[in-house]
Design an enzyme around this catalytic site. Structure first.
Site, mmCIF file in Angstrom:
data_model
loop_
_atom_site.group_PDB
_atom_site.id
_atom_site.type_symbol
_atom_site.label_atom_id
_atom_site.label_comp_id
_atom_site.label_asym_id
_atom_site.label_seq_id
_atom_site.Cartn_x
_atom_site.Cartn_y
_atom_site.Cartn_z
ATOM 1 N N HIS A 178 -4.059 1.706 -7.654
ATOM 2 C CA HIS A 178 -2.773 1.670 -6.934
ATOM 3 C C HIS A 178 -2.949 2.692 -5.696
ATOM 4 O O HIS A 178 -2.240 3.136 -5.018
ATOM 5 C CB HIS A 178 -1.488 1.940 -7.493
ATOM 6 C CG HIS A 178 -1.038 1.105 -8.605
ATOM 7 N ND1 HIS A 178 -0.482 1.474 -9.766
ATOM 8 C CD2 HIS A 178 -1.208 -0.149 -8.521
ATOM 9 C CE1 HIS A 178 -0.047 0.286 -10.436
ATOM 10 N NE2 HIS A 178 -0.437 -0.825 -9.682
ATOM 11 N N ARG A 215 0.734 -4.277 -20.219
ATOM 12 C CA ARG A 215 -0.062 -3.572 -20.449
ATOM 13 C C ARG A 215 0.383 -2.342 -21.457
ATOM 14 O O ARG A 215 1.342 -1.759 -21.164
ATOM 15 C CB ARG A 215 -0.889 -3.068 -19.310
ATOM 16 C CG ARG A 215 -1.966 -3.972 -18.782
ATOM 17 C CD ARG A 215 -2.680 -3.412 -17.513
ATOM 18 N NE ARG A 215 -1.957 -4.029 -16.388
ATOM 19 C CZ ARG A 215 -2.197 -3.701 -15.052
ATOM 20 N NH1 ARG A 215 -2.743 -2.647 -14.887
ATOM 21 N NH2 ARG A 215 -1.496 -4.526 -14.009
ATOM 22 N N GLU A 237 1.649 -1.929 1.030
ATOM 23 C CA GLU A 237 0.164 -2.156 0.928
ATOM 24 C C GLU A 237 -0.752 -2.729 1.855
ATOM 25 O O GLU A 237 -1.508 -2.567 2.265
ATOM 26 C CB GLU A 237 0.019 -2.515 -0.496
ATOM 27 C CG GLU A 237 -0.006 -1.964 -1.826
ATOM 28 C CD GLU A 237 -0.150 -2.421 -2.950
ATOM 29 O OE1 GLU A 237 0.084 -3.820 -3.239
ATOM 30 O OE2 GLU A 237 -0.871 -1.844 -3.824
#
Ligand code: ADP
Length: 404
Positions: A187, A248, A391
């Site tokens: 990230h 996860r 991003e």
């Protein structure tokens, strides 16, 4: 400079075009000329493509998903053809920037993609099996469709590449260090954007602020930022370490894996599936990896959803505490990504544990869909920011920095 950005995930491919003119980068992200999203999960055997342009043109279609490269070629076609056309020919694109998840130990900054870089991305696919192969397919689709355009890899690991050894090296045998088994962190593109944005919102120089950035999406990670750099982070050798995530597990006792291998003869693929796809919010709740559905189930009295929430919050506080210790102080706590930006309860629960430090959340500001603002009370000792992560804009900026 016209920059095409490709951001490939395991089940979606987001793409967009920015045009950056002038001699300096603007303070705020620019409006997209064109954006497209391909979703492979919508309808088995088909890909759903959605395209939007700055002029308001929209396109939505479903095409057979014979190969990923073909679907991407179709998506790229919409750039120069039909109602969503924003350029007259592919050669108008100056640079293509790709988010590449794992850059390993050799890539500390964004690079122009060569055959060597492609081979490294392929080699590192064992460490990011859900992402690096998709990134490579994106690069190859552009080669086939846009010809000789310059392509740039912007690595999610790069921002963390200056972690101190004590934070990066696992206390296994020393051979691990030699084999490159260390904490890489992920990230990074989002953490880098949020760190710069936080400094801008605070009106401070990035080099002078200590930040903890909580990127809470489907994947979750924290980064501790000091002197403008990531000095600690919760994801590790792979994006599986650290916080509890959508599906996860995050960090678990490694002895559990030895136990599963010995007692149940689990295969590598089974372990991979359990830890990456059948754990986290989804695994504990048995409902979903989506925080909205977890909250909904809690409101209906579902005890497993409540347990999933309790573990999520416990671990978030636990790791914020760890980042605090690494930083030795804190100027701002930053929340970003799907959950961090949209879920006031997560922010409130995380902050509550740190009121003893004088960190005070303004519950009004927290409740009213804050974007790029400070939601701490005026007398809080630590600022609390909610930042919409960008991003793709950060990838475009990296391309611009490499060439201007
Ligand atoms: P990714 O890691 O896939 O980029 P995102 O940052 O888009 O993920 O975050 C996706 C997650 O954000 C969803 O799974 C959902 O749990 C959460 N989310 C999105 N919108 C909301 C909302 N309004 N309230 C709570 N959670 C949300």
């Amino acid at each position: 400079m016209k920059i095409l950005v490709l951001n490939a995930g395991s089940s979606t491919q987001k793409s967009c075009v920015y045009e950056i003119t002038g001699d300096t980068l603007p303070d705020e992200p620019l409006t997209l000329l064109w954006e497209a999203k391909v979703d492979w999960t919508h309808h088995q055997g088909f890909a759903e493509i959605e395209v939007k342009t700055a002029k308001g043109e929209q396109l939505q279609e479903e095409i057979p998903a014979d190969s990923r490269t073909q679907v991407m070629a179709h998506m790229l076609d919409t750039l120069c053809k039909g109602s969503t056309q924003v350029i007259s020919q592919p050669s108008e694109i100056d640079v293509v920037g790709h988010r590449v998840v794992h850059g390993g130990k050799d890539y500390h900054e964004s690079v122009v993609i060569t055959e060597d870089v492609k081979q490294a991305i392929a080699r590192l696919a064992v460490l990011a099996p859900d992402h690096n192969p998709a990134n490579l397919e994106g690069i190859e689709a552009v080669e086939q469709h846009l010809g000789t355009v310059t392509q740039v890899a912007v690595f999610d690991t790069a921002f963390h590449s200056h972690l101190p050894d004590a934070a990066a090296i696992y206390p296994g045998p020393y051979e691990w260090v030699e084999q490159g088994i260390r904490r890489y962190g992920f990230h990074g593109i989002s953490h880098q954007y949020c760190a710069q944005r936080a400094a801008h919102i605070l009106g401070r120089d990035l080099a002078s602020v200590r930040l903890i950035i909580c990127h809470l999406g489907n994947g979750c990670s924290l980064a501790a930022i000091k002197n403008g750099r990531s000095i600690d982070t919760t994801m590790g050798f792979t994006p599986l370490d650290g916080l509890m995530m959508g599906s996860r597990s995050g960090a678990v006792d490694p002895g559990i894996l030895i136990h599963l291998l010995r007692q149940f003869d689990n295969s590598v693929d089974e372990l991979n599936n359990v830890l990456n796809h059948a754990s986290g919010l989804r695994g504990i709740s048995g409902i979903s990896n989506d925080m909205r559905q977890i909250r909904e189930a809690i409101s209906q009295g579902n005890s497993r959803a409540q347990l999933a929430w309790d573990i999520y919050v416990h671990r978030l506080r636990f790791y914020i505490g760890a980042m605090l210790a690494s930083l030795g102080g804190l100027d701002a706590l930053v929340f970003t990504a799907g959950v961090g930006e949209n879920n006031p309860e997560v922010r409130a629960a995380a902050c509550e544990a740190f009121t003893f430090l004088g960190l005070k959340l303004d519950s009004e500001k927290n409740a009213h869909k804050p974007v790029d603002v400070d939601i701490a009370t005026s007398n809080s000792t630590v600022r609390i920011l909610v930042i919409h992560t960008e991003e793709d804009w950060e990838i475009a900026c990296e391309c611009w920095r490499l060439f201007e």
